[in-house]
Motif scaffolding. Structure first.
Motif, mmCIF file in Angstrom:
data_model
loop_
_atom_site.group_PDB
_atom_site.id
_atom_site.type_symbol
_atom_site.label_atom_id
_atom_site.label_comp_id
_atom_site.label_asym_id
_atom_site.label_seq_id
_atom_site.Cartn_x
_atom_site.Cartn_y
_atom_site.Cartn_z
ATOM 1 N N ALA A 90 0.818 -1.212 0.000
ATOM 2 C CA ALA A 90 0.000 0.000 0.000
ATOM 3 C C ALA A 90 0.852 1.264 0.000
ATOM 4 C CB ALA A 90 -0.938 0.003 1.203
ATOM 5 N N GLU A 91 1.939 1.276 0.784
ATOM 6 C CA GLU A 91 2.730 2.501 0.823
ATOM 7 C C GLU A 91 3.568 2.684 -0.444
ATOM 8 O OE1 GLU A 91 5.820 2.832 3.779
ATOM 9 O OE2 GLU A 91 6.046 0.658 3.893
ATOM 10 N N ARG A 92 3.664 1.628 -1.255
ATOM 11 C CA ARG A 92 4.361 1.737 -2.537
ATOM 12 C C ARG A 92 3.418 1.978 -3.714
ATOM 13 N NH1 ARG A 92 8.693 -3.342 -2.189
ATOM 14 N NH2 ARG A 92 9.855 -2.569 -0.362
ATOM 15 N N GLU A 93 2.123 1.939 -3.448
ATOM 16 C CA GLU A 93 1.142 2.067 -4.516
ATOM 17 C C GLU A 93 0.837 3.533 -4.806
ATOM 18 O OE1 GLU A 93 -3.574 1.011 -5.292
ATOM 19 O OE2 GLU A 93 -2.412 -0.183 -3.850
ATOM 20 N N ALA A 94 1.013 3.938 -6.025
ATOM 21 C CA ALA A 94 0.744 5.318 -6.406
ATOM 22 C C ALA A 94 -0.731 5.650 -6.207
ATOM 23 C CB ALA A 94 1.144 5.552 -7.856
ATOM 24 N N GLY A 95 -0.998 6.825 -5.689
ATOM 25 C CA GLY A 95 -2.362 7.306 -5.530
ATOM 26 C C GLY A 95 -2.946 7.140 -4.143
ATOM 27 N N VAL A 96 -2.428 6.223 -3.342
ATOM 28 C CA VAL A 96 -3.001 5.978 -2.009
ATOM 29 C C VAL A 96 -2.780 7.184 -1.100
ATOM 30 C CG1 VAL A 96 -2.939 4.505 0.041
ATOM 31 C CG2 VAL A 96 -2.701 3.487 -2.229
ATOM 32 N N GLY A 97 -1.575 7.678 -1.057
ATOM 33 C CA GLY A 97 -1.279 8.824 -0.211
ATOM 34 C C GLY A 97 -2.031 10.071 -0.641
ATOM 35 N N ARG A 98 -2.108 10.294 -1.932
ATOM 36 C CA ARG A 98 -2.813 11.472 -2.417
ATOM 37 C C ARG A 98 -4.293 11.418 -2.033
ATOM 38 N NH1 ARG A 98 -0.656 14.834 -5.407
ATOM 39 N NH2 ARG A 98 0.882 13.341 -6.207
ATOM 40 N N ALA A 99 -4.890 10.233 -2.137
ATOM 41 C CA ALA A 99 -6.300 10.081 -1.763
ATOM 42 C C ALA A 99 -6.513 10.361 -0.279
ATOM 43 C CB ALA A 99 -6.782 8.679 -2.118
ATOM 44 N N VAL A 100 -5.591 9.930 0.549
ATOM 45 C CA VAL A 100 -5.687 10.177 1.990
ATOM 46 C C VAL A 100 -5.653 11.674 2.275
ATOM 47 C CG1 VAL A 100 -4.400 9.978 4.148
ATOM 48 C CG2 VAL A 100 -4.771 7.957 2.751
ATOM 49 N N ALA A 101 -4.730 12.372 1.640
ATOM 50 C CA ALA A 101 -4.622 13.815 1.859
ATOM 51 C C ALA A 101 -5.848 14.547 1.333
ATOM 52 C CB ALA A 101 -3.353 14.343 1.199
ATOM 53 N N GLU A 102 -6.332 14.133 0.181
ATOM 54 C CA GLU A 102 -7.517 14.781 -0.381
ATOM 55 C C GLU A 102 -8.733 14.593 0.523
ATOM 56 O OE1 GLU A 102 -7.787 12.998 -4.208
ATOM 57 O OE2 GLU A 102 -6.413 14.433 -5.163
ATOM 58 N N ALA A 103 -8.867 13.416 1.108
ATOM 59 C CA ALA A 103 -10.001 13.149 2.001
ATOM 60 C C ALA A 103 -9.917 13.993 3.270
ATOM 61 C CB ALA A 103 -10.046 11.669 2.354
ATOM 62 N N ALA A 104 -8.718 14.216 3.770
ATOM 63 C CA ALA A 104 -8.545 15.032 4.976
ATOM 64 C C ALA A 104 -8.766 16.505 4.681
ATOM 65 C CB ALA A 104 -7.151 14.821 5.557
ATOM 66 N N ALA A 105 -8.509 16.922 3.440
ATOM 67 C CA ALA A 105 -8.729 18.305 2.980
ATOM 68 C C ALA A 105 -8.073 19.350 3.876
ATOM 69 C CB ALA A 105 -10.228 18.571 2.839
ATOM 70 N N PRO A 106 -6.771 19.230 4.135
ATOM 71 C CA PRO A 106 -6.107 20.270 4.931
ATOM 72 C C PRO A 106 -6.120 21.602 4.195
ATOM 73 C CG PRO A 106 -4.479 18.854 3.879
ATOM 74 C CD PRO A 106 -5.822 18.232 3.616
#
Length: 247
Positions: A90-106
């Motif tokens: 999961a931490e090597r999969e592209a897009g997972v981190g970006r989705a997490v940040a987008e959901a948090a909407a800082p």
């Protein structure tokens, strides 16, 4: 076992702590100032990490003596406790981190703190990149040595997207024992936890100098702790849903 042999690991850890102080002492003060500015302005501290860096997310969130306006942002797949191999994927999969940040909407005046020893997997890099793109300053807690020695799975590193970098000085591979051929005794959690404790100490000193009362959790095991924490829960639960999800 001779006393000298027992002292080998403690000595190396103390040396690394000293290296961290020398390398990141100034940046720790800068991080404290950025955090205080954000808290005074009503911002939230978004904290992220994957794999064993999640230990540091736990260290920052709902912790005795820790800041109350802290929100953990993470994808359950990066937790290694119920499926270790999945967490690596999961931490090597592209897009997972970006989705997490987008959901948090800082958004400003928020701050992001991202923990990753190597800072070369897509997950932490994408979170930092997305936060920075939204105008949210990023504090990276990472190791320049470990990053240089790690496999590059992204074109950039975590540090490339950070406003402030706290270099933990963790060696490549994390382990430090035995000295000649290290294969055990990982030190990344020790060093990252120390760096964060130093940030909190500097933050406390800076807040006191400004006359600011920091919103901090109190241990629930000391008299009056529950009352203090109830007030903070009421204040922040709408901004930090992880404080009381399902309660």
């Amino acid at each position: 076992m001779p006393d000298a042999t027992r002292e080998q690991l403690p000595g190396r850890v103390r040396t690394l702590l000293g290296d961290l102080d020398t390398t990141s002492g100034g940046a720790i003060g800068e991080a404290a100032a950025v955090l205080l500015d954000a808290i005074e302005a009503g911002g939230i501290v978004h904290v992220a990490g994957a794999g064993h860096s999640l230990a540091m997310v736990c260290e920052t969130f709902y912790r005795a003596g820790g800041l109350a306006p802290v929100r953990p942002i993470w994808d359950p797949r990066v937790l290694p406790l119920d499926d270790a191999l999945r967490s690596t994927r999961a931490e090597r999969e592209a897009g997972v981190g970006r989705a997490v940040a987008e959901a948090a909407a800082p958004a400003p005046p928020d701050v992001a703190v991202v923990f990753s020893t190597s800072g070369r997997n897509p997950y932490p890099v994408e979170i930092a990149e997305e936060c920075a793109a939204r105008g949210v300053p990023v504090i990276a807690v990472t190791s320049a040595r470990a990053s240089r020695g790690a496999a590059a799975r992204t074109e950039t590193s975590l540090a490339d997207h950070a406003s402030i970098v706290l270099d933990t000085c963790v060696p490549p591979g994390d382990v430090v024992h035995p000295a000649g051929e290290p294969r055990t005794a990982a030190v990344s959690t020790i060093l990252a936890a120390y760096a964060w404790a130093r940030v909190l100490a500097d933050l406390d000193d800076l807040a006191a100098a400004r006359g600011v009362e920091l919103p901090r959790w109190t241990s629930a095991n000391v008299p009056g702790g529950d009352a203090v924490n109830r007030e903070l829960l009421a204040r922040y639960r709408h901004r930090v849903p992880e404080l009381s999800a399902g309660s």
